[in-house]
Design an enzyme around this catalytic site. Structure first.
Site, PDB file in Angstrom:
ATOM      1  N   HIS A  75      -0.267  -0.183  -9.854  1.00 50.50           N
ATOM      2  CA  HIS A  75      -1.019  -1.299  -8.957  1.00 50.50           C
ATOM      3  C   HIS A  75      -1.498  -2.349  -9.687  1.00 50.50           C
ATOM      4  CE1 HIS A  75      -3.896  -1.116  -5.209  1.00 50.50           C
ATOM      5  NE2 HIS A  75      -3.594  -2.333  -5.408  1.00 50.50           N
TER       6      HIS A  75
ATOM      7  N   ARG B 162       0.745  -1.333  -0.031  1.00 45.08           N
ATOM      8  CA  ARG B 162      -0.072  -0.035  -0.027  1.00 45.08           C
ATOM      9  C   ARG B 162       0.858   1.174   0.072  1.00 45.08           C
ATOM     10  NH1 ARG B 162      -3.395  -2.631  -1.698  1.00 45.08           N
ATOM     11  NH2 ARG B 162      -5.624  -3.021  -0.929  1.00 45.08           N
TER      12      ARG B 162
HETATM   13  C1  OXD Z   1      -5.364  -6.165  -2.924  1.00 48.52           C
HETATM   14  C2  OXD Z   1      -4.991  -5.234  -3.951  1.00 48.52           C
HETATM   15  O1  OXD Z   1      -5.719  -5.789  -1.871  1.00 48.52           O
HETATM   16  O2  OXD Z   1      -4.834  -5.789  -5.283  1.00 48.52           O
HETATM   17  O3  OXD Z   1      -6.021  -7.309  -3.307  1.00 48.52           O
HETATM   18  O4  OXD Z   1      -4.386  -4.167  -3.775  1.00 48.52           O
END
Ligand code: OXD
Length: 311
Positions: free
Chosen positions: A275, A223
């Site tokens: 991402h 994250r």
């Molecule tokens: C998840 C993501 O949390 O892909 O699965 O960010």
């Protein structure tokens, strides 16, 4: 039983769920509001607030990803409805490949060869023993443990870190603040796979980045909030004055999509990916969603998310 699905490609998920559970009415969030209401289950990834707000008799929410930060921050999330999240469901392997790529990128000097190519410089770099390239994995949940094990099987010494003590074959597991400092001082690459919670926000700040050995690299498929982005930029230095941190492979950011004028896009020692490290694989995830719904219906106790802890 009514299930409403919200995710990119929701139609595929709807078909797969409907085929596996012919007794259920499976809708996507595009269905008219009157049909979407009174769902028993929501199976969602980045659901709009209205979808949560309009439900009155939910028995459970299934988060179609590993991180629940987005869901927990959505306004109108009904309190008291149990939330379950996907656990690994094929994402561990995708994430492990992404991380191994990142570790190898720096371990085999691919960053240096990319620079050298710009000036047609033919200069091989020595390959250190893998034993000299310890990798730290911050976060040992279902995916973090998979990644740590995969790196260890690839021959790297792996040090893992989690909030509470863990045991994983082939991985030296540390915990607590002291454990974190110990890990950071030893690793050539640090990988962050923690959830986004109040406790993990800005975990890799200037002080902690400075604890890494000079020339270490950072890989973040977890994250964006885990890393203080300005502190990372400062630690990376610039093309003229390389900093303490050699380079970074980053898949997640404080703001996504990463704004076009963000300095991380331009940094010569940073690889930005959008991402994409571990997109939820449909088939494994569907099996898990079905088993969750069956368990809810059978009144079984499930490992649910604790909203106050954020995971
Ligand atoms: C998840 C993501 O949390 O892909 O699965 O960010």
């Amino acid at each position: 039983m009514k299930i409403v699905v919200h995710i990119d490609d929701a139609a595929q998920w709807q078909t797969a769920l409907a085929n596996a559970m012919p007794q259920a009415t499976v809708l996507t969030s595009d269905a008219p509001e009157s049909e979407r209401q009174n769902a028993d289950y929501l199976a969602v990834w980045k659901a709009p607030a209205y979808l949560l707000q309009e439900q009155t008799q939910l028995k459970g929410i299934i988060n179609l990803g590993a991180g629940v930060d987005y869901l927990l921050k959505t306004s109108g999330l009904p309190s008291g409805v149990p939330i379950v999240k996907l656990r690994d469901a094929g994402m561990g392997e995708l994430m492990a490949d992404y991380v191994l790529y990142g570790v190898l990128h720096f371990y085999r000097s691919m960053d240096r060869y990319a620079f050298q190519q710009q000036s047609a410089t033919w200069e091989p770099h020595a390959v250190p023993e893998k034993a000299q390239w310890p990798v730290g994995v911050l976060g040992l949940g279902a995916i973090g443990s998979f990644v740590a094990t995969h790196l260890s099987q690839a021959g790297f010494p792996v040090v893992g870190w989690s909030r509470s003590p863990k045991k994983i074959n082939g991985v030296r597991c540390l915990h607590g603040n002291q454990g974190l400092d110990e890990l950071l001082s030893q690793v050539q690459s640090v990988v962050t796979i923690l959830p986004d919670t109040a406790a993990t926000e800005g975990l890799l700040n200037a002080e902690r980045l400075a604890k890494l050995p000079k020339g270490a690299s950072v890989i973040n498929p977890g994250r964006g909030s885990l890393i203080d982005e300005q502190a990372l930029l400062d630690a990376l230095g610039d093309a003229q004055t390389p900093g303490h941190v050699r380079g970074a492979l980053l898949d997640v950011f404080c703001e996504e999509p990463l704004p076009a004028n963000h300095p991380l896009w331009q940094h010569p020692n940073v690889i930005v990916t959008p991402h994409m490290a571990a997109p939820t694989p449909l088939h494994e995830a569907i099996d898990q969603v079905i088993s969750y719904i069956k368990a809810f219906e059978a009144g079984e106790t499930l490992a649910t998310v604790t909203p106050s802890e954020g995971y």
